[in-house]
Design an enzyme around this catalytic site. Structure first.
Site, PDB file in Angstrom:
ATOM      1  CG  ASP A 216     -60.235  61.492   3.359  1.00 14.27           C
ATOM      2  OD1 ASP A 216     -60.605  62.664   3.218  1.00 14.27           O
ATOM      3  OD2 ASP A 216     -61.027  60.561   3.571  1.00 14.27           O
ATOM      4  CG  HIS A 239     -60.052  63.459  -0.850  1.00 13.06           C
ATOM      5  ND1 HIS A 239     -60.995  62.608  -0.339  1.00 13.06           N
ATOM      6  CD2 HIS A 239     -59.387  62.754  -1.804  1.00 13.06           C
ATOM      7  CE1 HIS A 239     -60.911  61.432  -0.954  1.00 13.06           C
ATOM      8  NE2 HIS A 239     -59.932  61.497  -1.836  1.00 13.06           N
TER       9      HIS A 239
END
Ligand SMILES: *[C@@H]1O[C@H](CO)[C@@H](O)[C@H](O)[C@H]1NC(C)=O
Ligand SMILES: *[C@@H]1O[C@H](CO)[C@@H](O)[C@H](O)[C@H]1NC(C)=O
Ligand SMILES: *[C@@H]1O[C@H](CO)[C@@H](O)[C@H](O)[C@H]1NC(C)=O
Length: 390
Positions: A216, A239
């Site tokens: 993430d 991310h």
């Protein structure tokens, strides 16, 4: 003569005091911990913490020698009588069965402490079983952030390695004056919600020289973050470095004074991202500075997304109330993995203002990529590729 004696005694006392300063060491082994990966060392660690925190007015040191220590959910709480150095040469290992963690959502928690230094240490969160359960679409009980600092002041975390956290790896929540340095995070590309470092509700946090590869956000920045400084961060896979998601709540604190410099993104989904739900909110994002950033094959190098509404639940056709202003992008270079290298999707009701672009050089397959602008105002200087849409 009497005076001389007094001086000599004072000197001896001073010497004694100095040699003891920093030598009040609590070795977890003495409290029954075993670095064999099998023995539950939770109570031993807790007892060492209690002694260091409650009994000693001298500066104290908790020492964890080499070895692999099995630890269940553990809360290190203050306030403590003195400063504490938590020196970890070993690895702290979570139980194989993630359901053992219970409902707190934290594996290792430090709360209400100040003047703490966590030095070294490896954390093995054993996230695999939990991710597998989530990927199968089941309702998975448990799951924990590996290490959380809550309401902690004047603290440093250095040389920590965290692998395979079940959820976020390192969380800074409600803290003041925290220095994070030389931290390394490793989890698989596809591991869900395994943010590397999450900061929220905190003032004066610095994050320097960290390497983050995870599933993430490498760093996620939540509401109420002020005066955050990030320098020499290597992100990817992951991310990106994200402010948000914001506007989850209507009453929400803003994000202010965030700087990221001298950093590298490699193969990440995003680079510099600001995102908010398409929902009303009192939140804001202002005075954000990005400088000297290199992108290598990044899907969305520069992105503001105020239309965040996963699965279109709870926010369709609404507009974000989060006001984004004074965001500077200076010297951002490298390659985009998609043809849109720069995208400002700002809110129709509260447009982005004061966006400044200076010397942006991004390419896509050696060509000029495109940029997208919605509801954004700002200025540019120097070379801007992609062709700027401001
Ligand atoms: C941390 O600092 C805040 C703000 O100065 C203060 O209110 C809080 O009591 C401090 N907490 C600790 C544990 O020292
Ligand atoms: C922020 O941190 C710096 C250095 O670590 C310190 O000098 C300053 O007083 C801190 N600011 C606040 C508001 O605590
Ligand atoms: C943000 O930084 C400015 C100066 O750069 C300072 O005046 C302001 O107080 C800071 N904001 C907060 C909330 O600390």
């Amino acid at each position: 003569m009497g005076n001389n004696l007094l001086i000599i005694i004072s000197l001896i006392l001073l010497l004694f005091h100095q040699t003891n300063a920093g030598l009040v060491t609590f070795n977890v082994i003495k409290f029954g911990a075993k670095g064999d990966e099998k023995t539950d060392s939770t109570k031993a660690f807790m007892d060492a913490w209690k002694s260091a925190c409650d009994e000693s007015v001298e500066a104290t040191r908790i020492f964890v020698p080499k070895g692999r220590y099995l630890l269940k959910e553990i809360d290190f709480r203050g306030p403590c009588l003195s400063s504490i150095i938590f020196k970890i040469d070993g690895t702290l290992v979570a139980p194989d069965d993630y359901t053992v963690h219970g409902d707190s959502g934290n594996w290792i928690l430090f709360a209400q402490v100040s003047k703490l230094s966590v030095v070294g240490g490896r954390l093995d969160g054993k996230g695999g079983g939990f991710w597998e359960c989530r990927d199968s679409g089941k309702d998975c009980h448990g799951g924990a952030r590996s290490i959380t600092f809550r309401s902690v002041n004047d603290t440093s975390i250095s040389g920590l390695l965290s692998v395979n956290s079940q959820l976020m790896h390192l969380v800074i929540n409600g803290c003041n004056n925290v220095k994070i340095r030389g931290v390394q995070i490793i989890a698989p590309d596809l591991s869900p919600n395994t943010d590397g470092i999450h900061v929220e509700g905190s003032n004066n946090v610095t994050i320097t020289t960290c390497s983050i590869k995870t599933g993430d956000d490498c760093i996620s920045i939540g509401p109420g973050t002020k005066n955050l400084w990030m320098d020499r961060i290597h992100c990817g896979p992951g991310h990106g470095i994200s402010i948000g998601s914001l506007a989850k709540e209507f009453e929400e604190e803003g994000v202010e004074n965030v700087t990221l410099i001298n950093s590298l993104f490699t193969g990440s989904n995003n680079g510099l991202r600001i995102k908010s739900w398409a929902r009303p909110s009192k939140g804001f994002v202002r005075n954000i500075n990005y400088r000297n950033i290199v992108m290598r094959n990044v899907e969305n190098p520069i992105l503001i997304d105020q239309y965040y509404c996963p699965d279109n639940i709870g926010c369709p056709k609404q507009s974000s109330g989060v006001k984004i202003s004074d965001v500077t992008y200076q010297n951002v270079q490298g390659t985009s993995a998609t043809k849109t290298a720069m995208e400002f999707d700002c809110s129709p009701s509260t447009p982005c203002t004061g966006i400044k672009l200076q010397d942006i050089k991004l390419t896509y397959l050696n060509k000029q990529p495109q940029s997208i602008c919605h509801n954004v105002r700002g200025t540019t200087s120097g070379v801007i590729t992609p062709v700027n849409c401001l």
